[in-house]
Scaffold this active site. Structure first.
Site, PDB file in Angstrom:
ATOM      1  N   ASP A 269       0.918  -1.344  -0.035  1.00  0.00           N
ATOM      2  CA  ASP A 269      -0.499   0.220  -0.445  1.00  0.00           C
ATOM      3  C   ASP A 269       1.616   1.372  -0.049  1.00  0.00           C
ATOM      4  O   ASP A 269       1.837   1.456   0.453  1.00  0.00           O
ATOM      5  CB  ASP A 269      -0.773  -0.138   1.248  1.00  0.00           C
TER       6      ASP A 269
ATOM      7  N   ASP B 253      -7.056  -1.626  -5.107  1.00  0.00           N
ATOM      8  CA  ASP B 253      -8.206  -0.797  -3.372  1.00  0.00           C
ATOM      9  C   ASP B 253      -9.178   0.145  -4.199  1.00  0.00           C
ATOM     10  O   ASP B 253     -10.681   0.094  -4.271  1.00  0.00           O
ATOM     11  CB  ASP B 253      -7.985  -0.348  -2.015  1.00  0.00           C
TER      12      ASP B 253
END
Length: 171
Positions: free
Chosen positions: A121, A137
């Site tokens: 991330d 995401d």
């Protein structure tokens, strides 16, 4: 049949392109952000910040890899079922795009889980201290939100019969 084949080909082409784009952004994050201070785009608002997520959204379900594989399998099964049942008409292209985004997002994060045991991330909204996330995401979130909008306000019930056949109530 030609039209249906073209829809399937465009789905898989989009799937491969979006999944590759997600993996490329994660490679950039590892190459340029790992072990370094965040790259600030807008001070106090948004920055690139490397993170390794071993859980789900918002860090939930840490270390539950089998669960994530099962969820990804269910997503892929639903998407493939929907693509097979979906009429090959221009009207269904928005649904196809949403399904492509959702499947690509699931695949992008699954590739990370299988290859590394965690998901990379790197997108961080510091202003609201939102959990760090990635491009995959974004695909899942945007694709799901748009699919909801399509189901609620774009497609009529009879146009969705192929996905959700109505049970006839017994008298």
């Amino acid at each position: 049949m030609n039209r249906k084949r073209n829809h399937i080909i465009s789905f898989f082409a989009g799937f491969l392109i979006l999944t590759a784009a997600d993996q490329w952004t994660k490679w950039l994050a590892v190459s340029y952000l790992k072990g370094k201070a965040p790259y600030v785009l807008w001070d106090g608002v948004f920055e690139f910040l490397y993170s390794e997520n071993r859980g789900a959204a918002f860090g939930m379900l840490q270390g539950k890899q089998a669960f994530f594989f099962a969820v990804a399998a269910a997503v892929f099964a639903f998407v493939l079922f929907a693509m097979a049942k979906m009429p090959a008409k221009r009207r269904y292209v928005p649904m196809e795009v949403c399904l492509t985004m959702i499947a690509s997002g699931a695949a992008g994060n699954l590739v990370d889980r299988v290859s590394q045991g965690y998901v990379v991330d790197f997108l961080y909204f510091k202003l609201i201290d939102f959990p760090i996330f990635n491009v995959a995401d974004c695909y899942v979130t945007v694709g799901t939100a748009l699919l909801f909008v399509l189901f609620m306000w774009f497609y009529r019930d009879e146009e969705l019969e192929m996905l959700f056949p109505h049970r006839k109530e017994r008298s």
